[in-house]
Design an enzyme around this catalytic site. Sequence first.
Site, mmCIF file in Angstrom:
data_model
loop_
_atom_site.group_PDB
_atom_site.id
_atom_site.type_symbol
_atom_site.label_atom_id
_atom_site.label_comp_id
_atom_site.label_asym_id
_atom_site.label_seq_id
_atom_site.Cartn_x
_atom_site.Cartn_y
_atom_site.Cartn_z
ATOM 1 N N LYS A 165 37.939 -26.325 -28.621
ATOM 2 C CA LYS A 165 39.252 -26.959 -28.745
ATOM 3 C C LYS A 165 40.072 -26.532 -27.538
ATOM 4 C CE LYS A 165 42.771 -28.281 -32.029
ATOM 5 N NZ LYS A 165 43.945 -28.176 -31.183
ATOM 6 N N CYS A 185 61.552 13.787 -17.163
ATOM 7 C CA CYS A 185 60.583 13.545 -18.225
ATOM 8 C C CYS A 185 61.315 13.430 -19.564
ATOM 9 C CB CYS A 185 59.580 14.692 -18.277
ATOM 10 S SG CYS A 185 58.498 14.610 -19.712
ATOM 11 N N TYR A 200 36.175 -36.226 -24.472
ATOM 12 C CA TYR A 200 35.546 -35.939 -25.769
ATOM 13 C C TYR A 200 35.526 -37.124 -26.739
ATOM 14 C CZ TYR A 200 40.465 -34.705 -26.839
ATOM 15 O OH TYR A 200 41.820 -34.704 -26.976
ATOM 16 N N ASP A 232 42.885 -26.103 -24.822
ATOM 17 C CA ASP A 232 44.324 -25.917 -25.010
ATOM 18 C C ASP A 232 45.091 -26.597 -23.879
ATOM 19 O OD1 ASP A 232 46.534 -25.087 -26.299
ATOM 20 O OD2 ASP A 232 46.344 -22.964 -25.794
ATOM 21 N N GLU A 267 32.382 -28.409 -30.687
ATOM 22 C CA GLU A 267 32.980 -28.443 -29.347
ATOM 23 C C GLU A 267 34.069 -27.387 -29.238
ATOM 24 O OE1 GLU A 267 34.606 -32.320 -28.617
ATOM 25 O OE2 GLU A 267 32.804 -33.340 -29.351
ATOM 26 N N ALA A 293 35.588 -30.901 5.657
ATOM 27 C CA ALA A 293 36.099 -31.532 6.878
ATOM 28 C C ALA A 293 35.595 -32.973 6.990
ATOM 29 C CB ALA A 293 35.668 -30.729 8.098
ATOM 30 N N GLU A 294 34.336 -33.181 6.578
ATOM 31 C CA GLU A 294 33.762 -34.520 6.629
ATOM 32 C C GLU A 294 34.486 -35.424 5.628
ATOM 33 O OE1 GLU A 294 31.897 -36.017 8.536
ATOM 34 O OE2 GLU A 294 30.925 -37.673 7.490
ATOM 35 N N CYS A 326 55.774 13.332 -14.580
ATOM 36 C CA CYS A 326 56.534 14.496 -15.010
ATOM 37 C C CYS A 326 55.944 15.688 -14.273
ATOM 38 C CB CYS A 326 56.364 14.662 -16.517
ATOM 39 S SG CYS A 326 56.736 16.323 -17.091
ATOM 40 N N LYS A 342 40.219 -22.506 -35.984
ATOM 41 C CA LYS A 342 40.971 -21.704 -35.012
ATOM 42 C C LYS A 342 40.396 -20.315 -34.783
ATOM 43 C CE LYS A 342 45.022 -24.062 -34.429
ATOM 44 N NZ LYS A 342 46.104 -24.010 -33.491
ATOM 45 N N CYS A 382 55.047 20.804 -20.499
ATOM 46 C CA CYS A 382 55.527 19.579 -21.149
ATOM 47 C C CYS A 382 54.756 19.343 -22.446
ATOM 48 C CB CYS A 382 55.348 18.398 -20.203
ATOM 49 S SG CYS A 382 55.775 16.820 -20.950
ATOM 50 N N ASP A 427 37.526 -35.104 4.587
ATOM 51 C CA ASP A 427 38.855 -35.388 5.140
ATOM 52 C C ASP A 427 38.797 -36.483 6.207
ATOM 53 O OD1 ASP A 427 39.848 -33.467 3.513
ATOM 54 O OD2 ASP A 427 40.012 -31.915 5.067
ATOM 55 N N CYS A 484 60.083 16.782 -21.768
ATOM 56 C CA CYS A 484 60.389 18.173 -21.432
ATOM 57 C C CYS A 484 61.537 18.297 -20.449
ATOM 58 C CB CYS A 484 59.148 18.876 -20.892
ATOM 59 S SG CYS A 484 58.737 18.362 -19.227
HETATM 60 S S1 IVH Z 1 39.024 -34.892 -30.871
HETATM 61 C C1 IVH Z 1 40.246 -37.283 -34.321
HETATM 62 N N1 IVH Z 1 38.093 -32.868 -29.526
HETATM 63 O O1 IVH Z 1 43.347 -31.344 -30.390
HETATM 64 C C2 IVH Z 1 39.971 -36.291 -33.308
HETATM 65 N N2 IVH Z 1 40.437 -33.042 -29.805
HETATM 66 O O2 IVH Z 1 44.834 -31.894 -33.064
HETATM 67 C C3 IVH Z 1 40.713 -36.554 -32.081
HETATM 68 N N3 IVH Z 1 41.710 -31.244 -28.710
HETATM 69 O O3 IVH Z 1 45.624 -33.742 -29.534
HETATM 70 C C4 IVH Z 1 40.649 -35.486 -31.106
HETATM 71 N N4 IVH Z 1 39.968 -30.195 -27.879
HETATM 72 O O4 IVH Z 1 44.469 -32.709 -27.623
HETATM 73 C C5 IVH Z 1 39.184 -33.481 -30.000
HETATM 74 N N5 IVH Z 1 37.109 -31.141 -28.332
HETATM 75 C C6 IVH Z 1 38.208 -31.752 -28.788
HETATM 76 C C7 IVH Z 1 39.506 -31.261 -28.560
HETATM 77 C C8 IVH Z 1 40.610 -31.922 -29.090
HETATM 78 C C9 IVH Z 1 41.288 -30.205 -27.974
HETATM 79 C C10 IVH Z 1 43.122 -31.505 -29.037
HETATM 80 C C11 IVH Z 1 43.571 -32.876 -28.683
HETATM 81 C C12 IVH Z 1 44.334 -33.379 -29.882
HETATM 82 C C13 IVH Z 1 44.377 -32.207 -30.785
HETATM 83 C C14 IVH Z 1 44.146 -32.667 -32.188
#
Ligand code: IVH
Length: 703
Positions: free
Chosen positions: A117, A441, A232, A119, A115, A30-31, A459, A347, A465, A33, A444
Site C-alpha cells: 500500500k 551539567c 495497480y 503512501d 501488494e 549526454a546522448e 559535563c 496496515k 557526577c 540530451d 552535578c
Molecule cells: S487499489 C478498489 N492498490 O489506497 C481499490 N490502492 O484507500 C482501489 N493505494 O486511494 C485502489 N496502494 O491511493 C490500490 N496497491 C494499491 C494501493 C492503493 C496504495 C491507495 C490508493 C487509494 C487508497 C485506497
Amino acid sequence: MQERIVQLRQQLQLAGHHYHVLDEPQIPDAEYDRLFRELQALEADHPQWITPDSPTQRVGAQPMMSFSSVAHKVPMLSIHTETDISAEGAIQFDNRVRKVLQLNAQDPPLSYVAELKFDGLAISLMYKDHILVQASTRGDGQSGEDVTHNIRTIGQIPLRLPQAAPANLEVRGEVYMRRDDFESLNERQRQRIAQGAKNEKTFVNPRNAAAGAVRQLDPKIAAQRPLSFFAYALHFHAQANADADADADADADAVLSPVQTTLNGLHTYGTHFQILMALKDWGFPVSEHCQLVTGAQGLIAYHQQIAQTRDQLPFDIDGVVYKVNQIRLQSELGMVSREPRWAVAHKYPAQEELTTVQAIEVQVGRTGKLTPVAKLAPVFVGGVTVTNATLHNEDEARRKDVRVGDTVIVRRAGDVIPEVVSVMLEKRLQDAQIFTMPTHCPVCNSLAVREEGEADYRCTGGLFCSAQRKQAILHFAHRRAVEVDDLGEKLVDQLVDAGLVNTLPDLYKLGFSHLAALDRMAEKSANNLLASLERSKHTTLPRFMFGLGIRHVGEATAKDLARHFGGIEAIMDASVDQLLMVNDVGPVVANSLRTFFDQPHNREVVQQLRACGVHWEESAPGARLDLPLAGHTYVITGTLPTLSREQAQALLEQAGAKVAGSVSKKTTGVIAGEAAGSKLDKAIALGVPVLDEATLWVLTRSV
Ligand code: IVH
C-alpha cells in the site's frame, strides 16, 4: 523532417523507459540530451507537428490559473482498512470473502494478489488512441482535478502506449516520492530558504511533497519535483473514439469490467495478476513486490515478510493490500459503501505520529555527553508507546528548533530510536521559548563544555557526577575491566538509588547487611556479589586503567599506558608531552588523561580503591634502561634524505629512545630534514640540539 521527428520521439521514448522504469539506462545522459535538443529545435521550427505524446511535452507547459474538474468514468473507490494490525486482519478478510462467496471449509483456498500500500496519491491516467490524454486526482471519488500537465512531467509514466496495448484504456496507480528523492528535495529547499527565497518551504514527508507537486499550478515547478509512479489497476471503456464520433450512442461510454472485455477479441483478463503483468508489458512501472498468494496463510506470510523489509524499501508504505485474484469473483463480491468487498488494506503500525513536547531535558551519558531529549505526550508510533525522542545535540536541536509546547511529528522506524522529524510551526504557542544547551551539567552542576570541532557538550564532572556514576560503575565492573560478576544494571540502579554506592570505592565498603536489605535480594545472591567483589580486587593495571572509564582510553590504550609507565602513579603524574611518547597516544588521548587526573576527586577515587585493597602487580617502565638512548626523547621534523619518518622513528626506538610529536625543553634533540618548520624554530628558540640524518645513524648504530 517529419520522419526524423517521429524517429527521435521513438528513440527518446525507449531510452526514457529504460532509464525511468527499468532502471537500466540504455544510452548515456549526454546522448539523450542531444537527441532531446534536436527534437526540441525541430518542433520549434514546425509547431504544427507537436503532439501531446512528444517527450518534449513533459516539460514547459504554461502555468495554470486553476484546475478543471474531471468526472471519473468509474468511481475511484477507497479500500476498507483492516484495523487489526496483527495477523488476525488477514484471517478476517479471508473469512468475509469466503462467506459472501458461500464457500465452505471443504472448498479450496482462494487465490489473492498481495501488494504494497503505497503512501502517495491515487491518479487516473486516460489513454485514447494509445496516447495519454488526461490525468486526474481521485478527489472525492466521483470527480477529481485535471493534473495532466504535471503528470506528464513524470518520466515513469508512458505518454504513448505500445501498439500491443488496447488503444483506449484507463490505468490507475499511485504517484509517490522516494525517500532519497524527498531528502534531497528538502535539502535543496533548505538551501533556497537560506539564500533568502520567499514562498519556499520544506516538506513534512514524502507523501505531502508528492501531493504538493501533483497539485502545482506551474508544471515547470512540478517537473523539478522528483516523482515516481506504480500502476495497480486497469479499466477499459468501450469508447473507441468519442471525439471522432460525437454522436456515439449512450452505450458507447458504458464501462465494461475487464472480465467481459474482448476488445477486438484481443484482450481478456481473467485475473488481477494478469492485469498487472499486462501493465508491465505496456511499459508501466509495476512493483516487484506484487505477489500471487494462496489463502489466509499466504496473506499472513506476505504481511510478515513485508513487515521485515519495510524499512529497506526506498519509499514509504503504510500497509499492504490484498485483492481477490479472479476478476469474476471480484464482480460477484461487488462493493459496500464505496469500498469493494474484494480488496482490503492491512496496515502496519504508523511510523510517524503527531504529539506535543512537554519538556526538553538534558540527559548525561557515561562519558558526560549531554543529550537534549524531548519529553513527549505519550504516543503510539512504530509499534510502541513513545515518550522520549532524542534531539541528538545542540546543532540538531537548533536546526529543528523544537520548543516546549510545540506540536511535532515523531518518527520511529524499525528499531531506530525515536526522533522528532519536524515541528508544526502553525501550531506553535506565541510564548514558546527557544531551547538552549545548559552551560552547566544539569545533574552535578560542573561546567559543560563543547570542544572545538565536536558536536556534543560534555559535563566535566567525571566520576563526581551522579548521572555518570551508574554508567561508570557498570563500566568498572565490566568483564574486561576489573570484572565484578553478578553486578548488573538493575542492581547498580538499586545500589545508587539507595545511596549505598556513590563512588567506585563504595562498592568495596558494601557489607552483607546492606545487600540483604535491598529489594528482591536473596541471601545467596548477596554472598555471590560479595565474593565477586573480593575476587575483583586482584586485577591488572591495564584492566584497572580501562575500568576507570577515562574518555578515549580503551583497552588497547590502557595496555600501552601500563606497559610504558609500569605504574599508576607515573601515569597520573605524566605530562601531556610524556603521555605523547606512548605508542598510539595522540594529543586527544593525552589531553583526556591529563584532564581526568587534574581533577582531585578522580585521584582520590584511585587512592581509595587501592586503600580498599584493589591491587595489581606493577612493573618497571617500558623504556628499556639498558639501551643506549634510554631516557632520551627526540623529535623528527622535515624530510630526511634517505629515511622515511617511520624508519627514523623505528631506529630511535630500537635504541631505546622515545620519539615525541612536539618539542619541549626536555627534548634531547631534534632530527631535522628538508623543509623543517615550526618544530625546528622551537628547538632553536629553546636551545635544543638540532641533528641531521647522518648523526641519527651514528647515534643508533651502536645498538
Ligand atoms: S487499489 C478498489 N492498490 O489506497 C481499490 N490502492 O484507500 C482501489 N493505494 O486511494 C485502489 N496502494 O491511493 C490500490 N496497491 C494499491 C494501493 C492503493 C496504495 C491507495 C490508493 C487509494 C487508497 C485506497
